[in-house]
Design a protein around this motif. Sequence first.
Motif, PDB file in Angstrom:
ATOM      1  N   GLY A  92       0.827  -1.199   0.000  1.00 38.35           N
ATOM      2  CA  GLY A  92       0.000   0.000   0.000  1.00 38.35           C
ATOM      3  C   GLY A  92       0.860   1.246   0.000  1.00 38.35           C
ATOM      4  O   GLY A  92       2.091   1.170   0.100  1.00 38.35           O
ATOM      5  N   PRO A  93       0.242   2.383  -0.112  1.00 35.67           N
ATOM      6  CA  PRO A  93       1.020   3.623  -0.094  1.00 35.67           C
ATOM      7  C   PRO A  93       1.674   3.821   1.275  1.00 35.67           C
ATOM      8  O   PRO A  93       1.093   3.494   2.308  1.00 35.67           O
ATOM      9  CB  PRO A  93      -0.025   4.705  -0.380  1.00 35.67           C
ATOM     10  N   GLY A  94       2.865   4.365   1.242  1.00 30.13           N
ATOM     11  CA  GLY A  94       3.589   4.625   2.480  1.00 30.13           C
ATOM     12  C   GLY A  94       3.023   5.848   3.193  1.00 30.13           C
ATOM     13  O   GLY A  94       2.201   6.593   2.646  1.00 30.13           O
ATOM     14  N   PRO A  95       3.494   6.092   4.412  1.00 29.39           N
ATOM     15  CA  PRO A  95       2.981   7.237   5.174  1.00 29.39           C
ATOM     16  C   PRO A  95       3.292   8.580   4.521  1.00 29.39           C
ATOM     17  O   PRO A  95       2.490   9.510   4.602  1.00 29.39           O
ATOM     18  CB  PRO A  95       3.659   7.111   6.536  1.00 29.39           C
ATOM     19  N   ASP A  96       4.433   8.684   3.843  1.00 26.61           N
ATOM     20  CA  ASP A  96       4.768   9.941   3.167  1.00 26.61           C
ATOM     21  C   ASP A  96       3.794  10.222   2.023  1.00 26.61           C
ATOM     22  O   ASP A  96       3.329  11.341   1.857  1.00 26.61           O
ATOM     23  CB  ASP A  96       6.201   9.905   2.620  1.00 26.61           C
ATOM     24  N   HIS A  97       3.503   9.184   1.259  1.00 29.83           N
ATOM     25  CA  HIS A  97       2.562   9.331   0.146  1.00 29.83           C
ATOM     26  C   HIS A  97       1.178   9.711   0.672  1.00 29.83           C
ATOM     27  O   HIS A  97       0.526  10.602   0.135  1.00 29.83           O
ATOM     28  CB  HIS A  97       2.497   8.034  -0.663  1.00 29.83           C
ATOM     29  N   THR A  98       0.757   9.032   1.703  1.00 28.93           N
ATOM     30  CA  THR A  98      -0.558   9.315   2.285  1.00 28.93           C
ATOM     31  C   THR A  98      -0.625  10.748   2.798  1.00 28.93           C
ATOM     32  O   THR A  98      -1.623  11.446   2.596  1.00 28.93           O
ATOM     33  CB  THR A  98      -0.853   8.329   3.426  1.00 28.93           C
ATOM     34  N   ALA A  99       0.440  11.193   3.464  1.00 25.59           N
ATOM     35  CA  ALA A  99       0.476  12.565   3.978  1.00 25.59           C
ATOM     36  C   ALA A  99       0.444  13.577   2.831  1.00 25.59           C
ATOM     37  O   ALA A  99      -0.251  14.599   2.913  1.00 25.59           O
ATOM     38  CB  ALA A  99       1.711  12.771   4.843  1.00 25.59           C
ATOM     39  N   VAL A 101      -0.820  13.168  -0.234  1.00 27.35           N
ATOM     40  CA  VAL A 101      -2.148  13.178  -0.852  1.00 27.35           C
ATOM     41  C   VAL A 101      -3.139  13.927   0.040  1.00 27.35           C
ATOM     42  O   VAL A 101      -3.934  14.735  -0.443  1.00 27.35           O
ATOM     43  CB  VAL A 101      -2.630  11.734  -1.136  1.00 27.35           C
ATOM     44  N   ALA A 102      -3.071  13.692   1.338  1.00 31.55           N
ATOM     45  CA  ALA A 102      -3.975  14.392   2.261  1.00 31.55           C
ATOM     46  C   ALA A 102      -3.720  15.892   2.216  1.00 31.55           C
ATOM     47  O   ALA A 102      -4.663  16.698   2.224  1.00 31.55           O
ATOM     48  CB  ALA A 102      -3.803  13.856   3.680  1.00 31.55           C
ATOM     49  N   ARG A 105      -5.058  17.452  -0.981  1.00 32.10           N
ATOM     50  CA  ARG A 105      -6.526  17.589  -0.952  1.00 32.10           C
ATOM     51  C   ARG A 105      -6.959  18.865  -0.252  1.00 32.10           C
ATOM     52  O   ARG A 105      -8.071  19.347  -0.457  1.00 32.10           O
ATOM     53  CB  ARG A 105      -7.158  16.390  -0.258  1.00 32.10           C
ATOM     54  N   ASP A 157       2.173  18.436  10.285  1.00 32.47           N
ATOM     55  CA  ASP A 157       2.108  17.019  10.615  1.00 32.47           C
ATOM     56  C   ASP A 157       3.449  16.512  11.118  1.00 32.47           C
ATOM     57  O   ASP A 157       3.509  15.770  12.087  1.00 32.47           O
ATOM     58  CB  ASP A 157       1.680  16.207   9.388  1.00 32.47           C
TER      59      ASP A 157
END
Length: 174
Positions: A92-99, A101-102, A105, A157
């Motif tokens: 799945g996407p890593g925490p950096d990618h998730t952060a 994308v968030a 947004r 963050d």
Amino acid sequence: MTEDEFDAFYAATFPRLTGQLSAFTGDREEAQDVVQEAFVRAWDRRRDFLADEAPEAWIRTVAMRLAVSRWRRARRWLELVRRTPPPGTTPGPGPDHTALVAALRQLPKAQRMVIVLHHLCDVSVEQIASETGAPVGTVKARLHRGRAALAKHLVVDEVDETDAPARKESGRVG
């Protein structure tokens, strides 16, 4: 056959042919699709269509052949899928990618678009301006504002996560 004659022929035979092909395929929507495709092919031949003396039979034959061709393609695709081993687990996407994308947004659409195009897709400012119809100066301003807003979202963050142990040790809360 003139256009008006063809239209009348279509109106009179489409429901009947669809019913016949529905019995053949077992699927009413599939039958409608193949009958419609057969009529499209017949449209190109409408001028000499009466020479065949059996235009409905011609359309039925074409529609049945189209249905069989679709079955063959579906069967080949299914065989191919069965022969292809399933892919391994995709991480799945890593925490950096998730952060990221968030944070993206949180940006207005125009800023998000130029940030993604410029930094993730390597599109030049001039090309972004050309594609979006915005002046180059506007694209540059959106990039500047978008980077500033993005930095705030990402730094907040990171500070919250890295500063939390220090605040606990010093006795500060907040």
